[in-house]
Design a protein around this motif. Structure first.
Motif, mmCIF file in Angstrom:
data_model
loop_
_atom_site.group_PDB
_atom_site.id
_atom_site.type_symbol
_atom_site.label_atom_id
_atom_site.label_comp_id
_atom_site.label_asym_id
_atom_site.label_seq_id
_atom_site.Cartn_x
_atom_site.Cartn_y
_atom_site.Cartn_z
ATOM 1 N N SER A 276 0.810 -1.224 0.000
ATOM 2 C CA SER A 276 0.000 0.000 0.000
ATOM 3 C C SER A 276 0.839 1.267 0.000
ATOM 4 O O SER A 276 0.352 2.332 -0.369
ATOM 5 N N ASP A 277 2.099 1.175 0.378
ATOM 6 C CA ASP A 277 2.969 2.354 0.407
ATOM 7 C C ASP A 277 3.838 2.503 -0.841
ATOM 8 O O ASP A 277 4.564 3.499 -0.963
ATOM 9 N N VAL A 278 3.772 1.555 -1.778
ATOM 10 C CA VAL A 278 4.681 1.616 -2.932
ATOM 11 C C VAL A 278 3.988 1.470 -4.284
ATOM 12 O O VAL A 278 4.602 1.754 -5.315
ATOM 13 N N VAL A 279 2.739 1.021 -4.335
ATOM 14 C CA VAL A 279 2.099 0.826 -5.639
ATOM 15 C C VAL A 279 1.273 2.044 -6.014
ATOM 16 O O VAL A 279 0.864 2.837 -5.161
ATOM 17 N N GLN A 280 1.040 2.191 -7.320
ATOM 18 C CA GLN A 280 0.219 3.280 -7.844
ATOM 19 C C GLN A 280 -1.263 2.940 -7.638
ATOM 20 O O GLN A 280 -1.628 1.773 -7.620
ATOM 21 N N PHE A 332 3.714 -4.770 -9.116
ATOM 22 C CA PHE A 332 3.174 -3.424 -9.235
ATOM 23 C C PHE A 332 4.006 -2.372 -8.504
ATOM 24 O O PHE A 332 3.771 -1.179 -8.677
ATOM 25 N N GLY A 333 4.962 -2.810 -7.703
ATOM 26 C CA GLY A 333 5.814 -1.843 -7.013
ATOM 27 C C GLY A 333 6.935 -1.291 -7.864
ATOM 28 O O GLY A 333 7.608 -0.328 -7.475
ATOM 29 N N HIS A 334 7.171 -1.854 -9.037
ATOM 30 C CA HIS A 334 8.246 -1.387 -9.915
ATOM 31 C C HIS A 334 7.886 -0.060 -10.579
ATOM 32 O O HIS A 334 6.708 0.221 -10.859
ATOM 33 N N ARG A 335 8.889 0.709 -10.869
ATOM 34 C CA ARG A 335 8.667 2.045 -11.424
ATOM 35 C C ARG A 335 8.034 2.005 -12.810
ATOM 36 O O ARG A 335 7.275 2.919 -13.172
ATOM 37 N N PHE A 336 8.321 0.982 -13.590
ATOM 38 C CA PHE A 336 7.748 0.955 -14.942
ATOM 39 C C PHE A 336 6.237 0.735 -14.917
ATOM 40 O O PHE A 336 5.564 0.926 -15.930
ATOM 41 N N LEU A 337 5.682 0.360 -13.767
ATOM 42 C CA LEU A 337 4.232 0.265 -13.601
ATOM 43 C C LEU A 337 3.706 1.374 -12.688
ATOM 44 O O LEU A 337 2.592 1.284 -12.159
ATOM 45 N N GLY A 339 5.012 2.344 -9.794
ATOM 46 C CA GLY A 339 5.314 2.155 -8.391
ATOM 47 C C GLY A 339 6.514 2.952 -7.930
ATOM 48 O O GLY A 339 7.184 3.631 -8.720
ATOM 49 N N ALA A 340 6.804 2.858 -6.635
ATOM 50 C CA ALA A 340 7.896 3.632 -6.045
ATOM 51 C C ALA A 340 9.258 3.013 -6.299
ATOM 52 O O ALA A 340 10.282 3.665 -6.123
ATOM 53 N N GLY A 341 9.299 1.733 -6.705
ATOM 54 C CA GLY A 341 10.571 1.049 -6.911
ATOM 55 C C GLY A 341 11.124 0.512 -5.601
ATOM 56 O O GLY A 341 10.470 0.547 -4.556
ATOM 57 N N GLY A 342 12.352 0.011 -5.676
ATOM 58 C CA GLY A 342 12.989 -0.529 -4.479
ATOM 59 C C GLY A 342 12.426 -1.864 -4.038
ATOM 60 O O GLY A 342 12.476 -2.200 -2.854
ATOM 61 N N VAL A 343 11.870 -2.633 -4.986
ATOM 62 C CA VAL A 343 11.310 -3.943 -4.669
ATOM 63 C C VAL A 343 11.907 -4.990 -5.609
ATOM 64 O O VAL A 343 12.448 -4.652 -6.660
#
Length: 406
Positions: A276-280, A332-337, A339-343
């Protein structure tokens, strides 16, 4: 006049206290969700069991579990306990206790209507005192170097912000082991393969339980930041979107069934806890929607095809949707989707599977041992009479019982 640092410490204590109260209220939601789903003869038992489990969880976590998870105990004088941060450590214990106590509350819904009362309380003490905090300490307490190993090998630690895996998957997979050990309710399945219906006793109470859980869940997720300076509005919006996605998906595939609708919302919330803190927010909507679909189809599959009598469907709802939530962070946490990244998908897969393995092993050992030593199931006569009368000696509707007897 208070210094700015003192204002911040006091604000953090109040912030987390409000979170603890919101999550505490969720236990009332668990109780009413179970009360509305079980048959009338087991409604009192649902209420007593959830509250009693919370009491036992408090003692087990205070004396044993919290120390295992974080290396902290409270065996010191009051002046020492309150000397720093306005006693923040104590309210943090309260907040994290409400998470730990959610595990037996989840299990309660799976084993409803045929489990013995005091053996279940003993199982609660062992699970909250040892099994749950061991995994909690690995993920949130950074014990044993496992998170560092994930970071070194996959570029990121296992990420579970608010407990999709730590709380919900753990509870769901332990519940599956308990249900397996107990066996189905008598009369649930016929010898010819038929599934005999045991419909919910009270849809309004079931809905009330779901609503209480939904409201409390925003404390569960948002206040997992634990400090004011770390709080994110993103967590609130993602929780909302996942809840709506789960509910609407369950409404569609469940053909309007009220049980599916109200539990679908919870499925979405279970799944979004971890990320919940990293996905769009659009990612949160998709995570929740898939969780709602998973719950509807797996609930029917488990009950009718596998013939596993998981009364509230806690394994599909918490066990499977919790696993999906843990894995979804790595997608879904990745930046290309957005997200904030760092996963890392590998950290998410391995961390999630570790939680499933520890929960399954712990649940199987504890319930299997109790089954062999003292028994965990009501005898046939007590189960036929119902848990309310056989265990608590009162029904949920005593005036109606008196009228019928007259």
């Amino acid at each position: 006049m208070l210094e700015p640092a003192q204002h911040l410490h006091g604000g953090n204590v109040f912030f987390l206290l409000m979170g603890a109260i919101l999550v505490l209220s969720m236990h009332g939601g668990f109780a009413f969700l179970e009360l509305g789903t079980v048959r009338r003869k087991s409604q009192v038992n649902a209420l007593v069991k959830i509250l009693s489990d919370f009491g036992v969880s408090t003692l087990a976590y205070f004396f044993v579990g919290y120390h295992i998870a974080y290396g902290i105990s409270f065996f010191t004088g009051v002046n020492t306990l309150t000397s720093q941060d306005h006693g923040f450590a104590m309210v943090r214990f309260f907040f994290l206790l409400t998470f730990a106590a959610a595990v037996p509350a989840i299990i309660s819904g799976g084993i409803a209507e045929r489990a013995r009362f005091y053996p279940q309380l003993l199982a609660t003490a062992l699970l909250v005192g040892f099994v749950y905090p061991f995994y909690e300490g690995i993920v949130w307490g950074n014990h044993y170097g496992i998170q560092n190993w994930f970071s070194q090998n996959f570029g990121a630690p296992f990420h579970d912000f608010a407990g999709s895996v730590v709380v919900h998957a753990m509870g769901g997979w332990i519940a599956l082991m308990a249900v397996w050990q107990l066996g189905p309710r008598r009369g649930r399945y016929g010898r010819d393969g038929t599934v005999h219906p045991m419909p919910p006793s009270n849809i309004p109470f079931l809905a009330l339980g779901s609503w209480i859980l939904i409201i409390g869940w925003f404390g569960f997720n948002v206040m997992s930041a634990q400090r004011l300076e770390a709080v994110q509005g993103l967590v609130a919006l993602n929780s909302l979107m996942a809840m709506v996605g789960g509910m609407l998906a369950a409404l569609a595939v469940g053909k309007g069934d009220p049980g599916f609708v109200h539990n679908g919302a919870l499925a979405g919330l279970v799944a979004i806890c971890a990320g919940s803190d990293v996905v769009q927010p659009m990612g949160a909507l998709l995570i929740g929607a898939l969780a709602g679909v998973l719950f509807v189809y797996l609930f029917t599959f488990v009950q009718h095809r596998l013939r596993i009598d998981d009364v509230l469907g806690v394994w599909p709802l918490h066990g499977v949707c919790g696993v999906w939530g843990g894995i979804a962070v790595g997608i879904f946490g990745h930046r290309f989707l957005g997200g904030a990244g760092g996963v890392s998908i590998w950290s998410q897969l391995l961390g999630t599977m570790m939680g499933v393995a520890l929960a399954s092993l712990g649940g199987w050992l504890i319930y299997g041992t109790l089954k062999r030593l003292i028994g965990i199931r009501l005898d046939p006569e007590a189960e036929f009479a119902g848990a309310d009368l056989s265990l608590h000696h009162v029904s949920a509707y005593p005036e109606e019982d008196i009228q019928r007897a007259g």
